[in-house]
Design a protein around this motif. Structure first.
Motif, PDB file in Angstrom:
ATOM      1  N   VAL A   3      -8.919   6.182  18.377  1.00 57.76           N
ATOM      2  CA  VAL A   3      -7.758   6.651  19.116  1.00 57.76           C
ATOM      3  C   VAL A   3      -7.648   8.160  18.940  1.00 57.76           C
ATOM      4  N   ALA A   4      -7.318   8.864  20.022  1.00 57.63           N
ATOM      5  CA  ALA A   4      -7.182  10.318  19.960  1.00 57.63           C
ATOM      6  C   ALA A   4      -5.978  10.733  20.797  1.00 57.63           C
ATOM      7  N   LEU A   5      -5.101  11.517  20.191  1.00 51.87           N
ATOM      8  CA  LEU A   5      -3.903  12.005  20.866  1.00 51.87           C
ATOM      9  C   LEU A   5      -3.732  13.488  20.536  1.00 51.87           C
ATOM     10  N   ALA A   6      -3.562  14.305  21.550  1.00 50.69           N
ATOM     11  CA  ALA A   6      -3.409  15.746  21.343  1.00 50.69           C
ATOM     12  C   ALA A   6      -1.992  16.065  20.890  1.00 50.69           C
ATOM     13  N   GLY A   7      -1.869  17.022  19.990  1.00 50.63           N
ATOM     14  CA  GLY A   7      -0.575  17.482  19.534  1.00 50.63           C
ATOM     15  C   GLY A   7       0.060  18.442  20.531  1.00 50.63           C
ATOM     16  N   THR A   8       1.352  18.670  20.366  1.00 56.43           N
ATOM     17  CA  THR A   8       2.073  19.599  21.233  1.00 56.43           C
ATOM     18  C   THR A   8       1.538  21.017  21.035  1.00 56.43           C
ATOM     19  N   GLY A  57      -7.981   9.561  14.876  1.00 57.38           N
ATOM     20  CA  GLY A  57      -8.452   8.222  14.558  1.00 57.38           C
ATOM     21  C   GLY A  57      -7.629   7.523  13.496  1.00 57.38           C
ATOM     22  N   LYS A  58      -7.922   6.238  13.328  1.00 55.42           N
ATOM     23  CA  LYS A  58      -7.299   5.404  12.300  1.00 55.42           C
ATOM     24  C   LYS A  58      -8.305   5.147  11.185  1.00 55.42           C
ATOM     25  N   VAL A 103      -1.060  -5.483  20.759  1.00 51.07           N
ATOM     26  CA  VAL A 103      -1.074  -4.024  20.685  1.00 51.07           C
ATOM     27  C   VAL A 103       0.343  -3.531  20.380  1.00 51.07           C
ATOM     28  N   ALA A 104       0.425  -2.418  19.722  1.00 55.48           N
ATOM     29  CA  ALA A 104       1.729  -1.841  19.359  1.00 55.48           C
ATOM     30  C   ALA A 104       2.445  -1.344  20.612  1.00 55.48           C
ATOM     31  N   ALA A 105       3.747  -1.626  20.668  1.00 54.93           N
ATOM     32  CA  ALA A 105       4.543  -1.193  21.818  1.00 54.93           C
ATOM     33  C   ALA A 105       4.950   0.270  21.710  1.00 54.93           C
ATOM     34  N   GLY A 114      -0.148   1.121  22.238  1.00 54.72           N
ATOM     35  CA  GLY A 114      -1.319   0.700  22.995  1.00 54.72           C
ATOM     36  C   GLY A 114      -2.514   0.322  22.152  1.00 54.72           C
ATOM     37  N   GLU A 115      -2.394   0.455  20.830  1.00 59.37           N
ATOM     38  CA  GLU A 115      -3.492   0.135  19.916  1.00 59.37           C
ATOM     39  C   GLU A 115      -3.101  -1.046  19.028  1.00 59.37           C
ATOM     40  N   VAL A 116      -4.091  -1.830  18.620  1.00 62.35           N
ATOM     41  CA  VAL A 116      -3.844  -2.907  17.663  1.00 62.35           C
ATOM     42  C   VAL A 116      -3.871  -2.325  16.255  1.00 62.35           C
TER      43      VAL A 116
END
Length: 396
Positions: free
Chosen positions: A18-23, A79-80, A59-61, A43-45
């Motif tokens: 999983v990859a999410l960009a910071g502000t 990532g996790k 998956v997490a809400a 969206g991830e388990v």
């Protein structure tokens, strides 16, 4: 699905990351971080280190608030990381996802249950990583892997959106390769408050005596550096009753809470477990209620003792772990012996609800060992500031 050797040895859970960009432009912009696989990401388990947990949960809400706060501060999630199954272990072993290699001692365990987060930081794959700490699961991997680790005061940071083990002990926590990043993260997610004055420094002789003599000797320069920052340490006996009393009361309370939190799922799902995990849940199920109740009474008295001792800024200094990380070849009996000796020390902050920082201070036969500084509940910002000063004195 069979794992590759790289997946088994790595710090991250197998599969796509999983990859999410910071502000953009936030105070943590430019920093990359990972989260232990018990923090929800929308969206991830969240697998919690066990395939049967992943199978029986969707998956997490939503994303855990502390992860959101880090993203909003500008840090980018990459990532996790692996965890011991249901966070119920101290070595870092996971037979399903693979036990992460300890980058600074490849023949030894990385420490659990936040094993992957500590290993990712030690390997330089991220700037910091979130773990969680119930009985030592940030502090011990930090010591074993040779990185900075911080356990905040209990309740200082929300664990909403995170899988629980022992709710009256569970805290988030994080790892970093240097004290400056450790403090920058705390600056964004800790409650607002001024960093008060630190001191005096306290040296609990009984905790030092519990450590391997070689560990105690090798940490003397780090203790001396702390004294140069804070003044000569005052020596005392912290637990005249013996550290085993701390371990035993913690063990009984944690066991009851673990079964109350996860027992129904264990009973209904009948999951597969790796070595030691199923046995710990069986012991938790069998824990007599009166022993856990006695532990809660002990905790009230111990917390009162710690408030009196640490009020005004006093700081305890002692080995994070009484020994270096056990070898991967250690038997289950040897691992259990390490667990008992170690958790008599980690239970100081655990039962006290205290904040604790582990500083990578020395090596024993090539394996990292940490020095812990421990302060009263609510003194988190002061402790992070102090750790930075001690680290600078040590040339870290």
């Amino acid at each position: 699905m069979a794992l590759t050797q790289a997946e088994r040895d790595g710090a991250f859970i197998p599969g796509p990351r999983v990859a999410l960009a910071g502000t953009p432009g936030g105070p943590l912009a430019g920093l990359r971080f990972a989260v232990k696989d018990l923090y929800d990401v929308a969206g991830e388990v969240t697998s919690y280190g066990n395939p049967d947990w992943a199978r029986s949960h969707g998956v997490a809400a939503s994303t855990a608030p502390v992860v959101l706060a880090l993203l909003e501060a500008g840090a980018s999630l990459v990532g996790k990381t692996k965890t011991v199954e249901l966070a119920f272990g101290l070595t870092g072993e996971n037979v399903w996802h693979g036990t992460p290699i300890n980058p600074n001692a490849p023949d030894r365990f990385p420490g659990g249950s936040s094993c992957g987060s500590a290993a990712a930081v030690a390997a330089g794959e991220v700037d910091f990583a979130m773990g969680s700490d119930t009985g030592g699961s940030v502090r011990i991997p930090a010591s074993y892997c040779g990185v900075f680790g911080f356990r905040p005061s209990w309740g200082a940071i929300s664990l909403a959106g995170c899988c629980a083990l022992g709710p009256s002990f569970d805290t988030p926590g994080w790892f970093a390769a240097n004290a400056a990043v450790l403090a920058r993260v705390g600056g964004e997610i800790l409650p607002l408050g001024k960093a008060g004055a630190a001191g005096p420094l306290l040296q609990p002789d009984d905790v030092w005596a519990n450590a391997d003599p070689k560990v105690a000797a090798l940490l003397q320069p780090a203790l001396a550096a702390s004294e140069r920052v804070m003044g000569q340490a005052l020596r005392l006996t912290l637990m005249p009753e013996g550290l085993f009393e701390l371990y035993e009361n913690f063990r009984c309370m944690q066991a009851q809470e673990a079964w109350a939190t996860l027992g129904r799922w264990v009973t209904q799902t009948k999951p597969g477990f790796g070595p030691g995990v199923g046995e710990r849940f069986a012991a938790a199920q069998a824990m007599p209620a009166e022993k856990a109740a006695a532990g809660r009474g002990f905790r009230k008295r111990f917390q009162h003792r710690m408030r009196c001792l640490l009020e005004g800024g006093a700081v305890l200094a002692y080995p994070t772990s009484p020994m270096a990380a056990p070898l991967l070849a250690a038997s289950q009996a040897e691992q259990n012996a390490v667990r008992e000796q170690t958790m008599g020390v980690t239970a100081i902050a655990g039962l006290g609800g205290l904040c604790e920082v582990s500083i990578p201070a020395a090596r024993l036969d090539g394996a990292p060992i940490g020095l812990s500084l421990v302060a009263a509940a609510g003194q988190d910002r002061m402790l992070l500031s102090l750790a930075a000063r001690v680290a600078e004195e040590l040339g870290l």
